[in-house]
Design an enzyme around this catalytic site. Structure first.
Site, PDB file in Angstrom:
ATOM      1  N   SER A 140      -7.808   8.841 -28.416  1.00 47.98           N
ATOM      2  CA  SER A 140      -9.222   9.008 -28.099  1.00 47.98           C
ATOM      3  C   SER A 140      -9.937   9.534 -29.329  1.00 47.98           C
ATOM      4  O   SER A 140      -9.420  10.412 -30.033  1.00 47.98           O
ATOM      5  CB  SER A 140      -9.393   9.984 -26.931  1.00 47.98           C
ATOM      6  OG  SER A 140     -10.749  10.380 -26.792  1.00 47.98           O
TER       7      SER A 140
ATOM      8  N   HIS B  61       1.350   2.214  -0.170  1.00 43.18           N
ATOM      9  CA  HIS B  61      -0.051   2.635  -0.057  1.00 43.18           C
ATOM     10  C   HIS B  61      -0.400   3.666  -1.135  1.00 43.18           C
ATOM     11  O   HIS B  61      -1.348   4.437  -0.983  1.00 43.18           O
ATOM     12  CB  HIS B  61      -0.349   3.219   1.331  1.00 43.18           C
ATOM     13  CG  HIS B  61       0.230   2.427   2.452  1.00 43.18           C
ATOM     14  ND1 HIS B  61      -0.376   1.288   2.939  1.00 43.18           N
ATOM     15  CD2 HIS B  61       1.385   2.578   3.152  1.00 43.18           C
ATOM     16  CE1 HIS B  61       0.375   0.782   3.914  1.00 43.18           C
ATOM     17  NE2 HIS B  61       1.446   1.549   4.054  1.00 43.18           N
TER      18      HIS B  61
ATOM     19  N   GLN C 153      -9.171 -43.995 -15.384  1.00 47.41           N
ATOM     20  CA  GLN C 153      -9.438 -43.794 -16.808  1.00 47.41           C
ATOM     21  C   GLN C 153      -8.818 -42.508 -17.341  1.00 47.41           C
ATOM     22  O   GLN C 153      -8.395 -42.443 -18.491  1.00 47.41           O
ATOM     23  CB  GLN C 153     -10.934 -43.800 -17.097  1.00 47.41           C
ATOM     24  CG  GLN C 153     -11.211 -43.908 -18.604  1.00 47.41           C
ATOM     25  CD  GLN C 153     -12.678 -43.894 -18.934  1.00 47.41           C
ATOM     26  OE1 GLN C 153     -13.485 -43.403 -18.172  1.00 47.41           O
ATOM     27  NE2 GLN C 153     -13.025 -44.429 -20.083  1.00 47.41           N
TER      28      GLN C 153
END
Length: 512
Positions: A313, A156, A265
């Site tokens: 960044s 979790h 086909q």
């Protein structure tokens, strides 16, 4: 229009390999058509159609690769006829005039379009498999290197129990190797060959959900006419059994083991869906692995490779954004989304076929494999340079370890005659007090000190310091890693067929 003035897919310009882009190029596709026309002519000649001459076969063999001039001829003809197959029949006949009258003899358009798709998908899978094996090889080495390093396991996304860094890497490997069922459950990248039924060329891929199988269980679509009543072949060969023999010959020439039982086909579009589901599973696996790495990077425990001059960044120069993991996750998300297209296409193939599958498959099939290829390229780079910070991991372990030793404390109290429920309640109260210090005051986890200062736990005070070693709580994790990824383990066995290509790829990377 100039190269910078028209849209190009990023899969071409940024992400996928040259060999995968070449495989799905127009030259590759239409040259495959020519090979299929050659196979058909050779098979028909072998079965007694004497209008097919040796000179025709020779000229066809001499012009199997579509030239730039051939594409020009086909483009003019397609503009006129509005039919790409007939345009390329015409272009092939221009360079192989002895064969012009028998190219595509007795076939429908789907003889070349469908069977070429099957061949291209088969070849694409064979390009992906060694790349997948290389990723598994990288993660195997990583797992063995860090098999003993304790780290917090999460359920979790909450701290749960101790595992090891190597054990988590084995979880990633298992997702890449995990099979669908039965004998294939650990069979990646090389499950056993399964035999296929016969009678219509067709590809059925028996896959592991996250990877590509070795043998794709190939069947290839046949030469029957538009609704597969084989009328034209009856009149041409006089013996219907020769139709079956024709398909057998074509399978052999194209490198497929057998044909499909029922033909119409096209080959069943469920085949495309099966392949898409398998390859899309690989994308989903990449998303989960890179998600784990992005979370670990946030905790500064494990990071993806970051080059010396790389910029994280444009504004915040200090940042080391997980750019590679994010790219793989993005590509994997797109890959994982594709099966819905294949399912919708399959579901609207009315009766013996409709043509609303054509345009969408022209983009979906190449995109499926280009995306998988791009994911594997990224995963190779990622898994080949993961960086681990053991001291940061240890500090994080110690911050949570006081909670984890409490089960052992309760057991020791009980072993000395104490009541389990009383011990549990004492621990519960002290744990909540320690959590409040961490959460509300920003302090350190002081649960151990609280236990040492609580008279109830006096019988085990002398044992507590010895419990504060994370390695005591990893259980069999190191053994599991060694058994799974070590010498003669399942991972090594499955990688064995690919080791030559893996080592070649590793050498090439070192030379870059």
């Amino acid at each position: 229009m100039a190269g910078y003035d028209a849209y190009k897919t990023p899969l071409d310009s940024r992400y996928s390999s040259d060999e995968m882009k070449q495989l799905f190029s127009q030259r590759s596709r239409h040259s495959t058509w020519r090979k299929l026309w050659l196979y058909l002519a050779e098979a028909e000649k072998e079965l007694g159609i004497d209008t097919i001459t040796d000179a025709a076969i020779t000229q066809m063999k001499q012009h199997l690769i579509v030239s730039n001039d051939d594409f020009g001829v086909a483009a003019v003809e397609e503009k006129r006829r509005k039919h790409d197959v007939m345009a390329h029949v015409h272009a092939f006949g221009q360079v192989a005039p002895e064969a012009a009258g028998i190219i595509h003899y007795g076939a429908t358009s789907c003889y070349v379009t469908d069977n070429a798709e099957l061949i291209l998908m088969k070849n694409a899978l064979e390009l992906i498999m060694p790349k997948l094996a290389k990723v598994i090889y990288n993660l195997r080495a990583f797992a063995l290197e860090w098999k003993d390093e304790p780290t917090l396991g999460y359920t979790h996304y909450q701290p749960a129990q101790m595992i090891t860094v190597g054990k988590r890497a084995c979880q990633w490997i298992q997702m890449l190797m995990m099979g669908q069922s039965g004998k294939h459950r650990a069979s990646i990248p090389r499950p056993e060959v399964q035999r296929c039924p016969r009678h219509h060329w067709y590809t059925s891929v028996s896959f592991d959900p996250c990877i590509v199988c070795k043998q794709h269980c190939k069947r290839i679509g046949g030469t029957s006419n538009a609704v597969c009543l084989v009328r034209s072949w009856k009149s041409s060969t006089t013996m219907p059994r020769k139709v079956d023999r024709l398909n057998e010959i074509l399978c052999q020439k194209a490198g497929f083991p057998s044909c499909y039982d029922i033909s119409y086909q096209t080959y069943p579009r469920k085949v495309d869906l099966n392949i898409a589901n398998a390859v899309a599973g690989l994308g989903a696996t990449c998303m989960q692995i890179t998600g784990d790495i992005r979370h670990l990077a946030n905790m500064k425990e494990v990071e993806e490779p970051f080059s010396k001059d790389q910029i994280g960044s444009s504004a915040m120069a200090y940042k080391r954004n997980p750019m590679l993991s994010e790219r793989i996750a993005s590509l994997g998300r797109k890959l994982a989304s594709l099966p819905i297209n294949f399912m919708n296409t399959m579901s609207v193939q009315w009766m013996e076929r409709s043509l609303d599958d054509s345009a969408i498959r022209r983009s979906d099939i190449p995109e499926l494999f280009l995306l998988a290829d791009a994911c594997m390229i990224g995963m190779d780079a990622l898994s080949n340079g993961l960086v681990v910070y053991p001291k940061r991991i240890h500090a994080h372990n110690l911050s949570e370890l006081p909670f984890m030793i409490t089960e052992n404390i309760i057991m020791k109290i009980c072993a000395q005659g104490g009541n389990r429920q009383d011990a549990h309640e004492e621990i519960r109260v002290l744990s909540h007090q320690a959590s409040a210090v961490v959460k509300n005051e920003g302090g350190e986890n002081d649960l151990v000190e609280r236990i040492k200062n609580t008279e109830y736990f006096k019988p085990v005070w002398g044992d507590i310091d010895g419990m504060m070693d994370p390695k005591l709580y990893v259980g069999r994790a190191p053994e599991i890693v060694q058994r799974y990824a070590g010498q003669a383990g399942p991972v090594e066995v499955k990688l064995a067929p690919y080791m030559q290509k893996i080592l070649h790829s590793a050498t090439a990377q070192l030379n870059v």
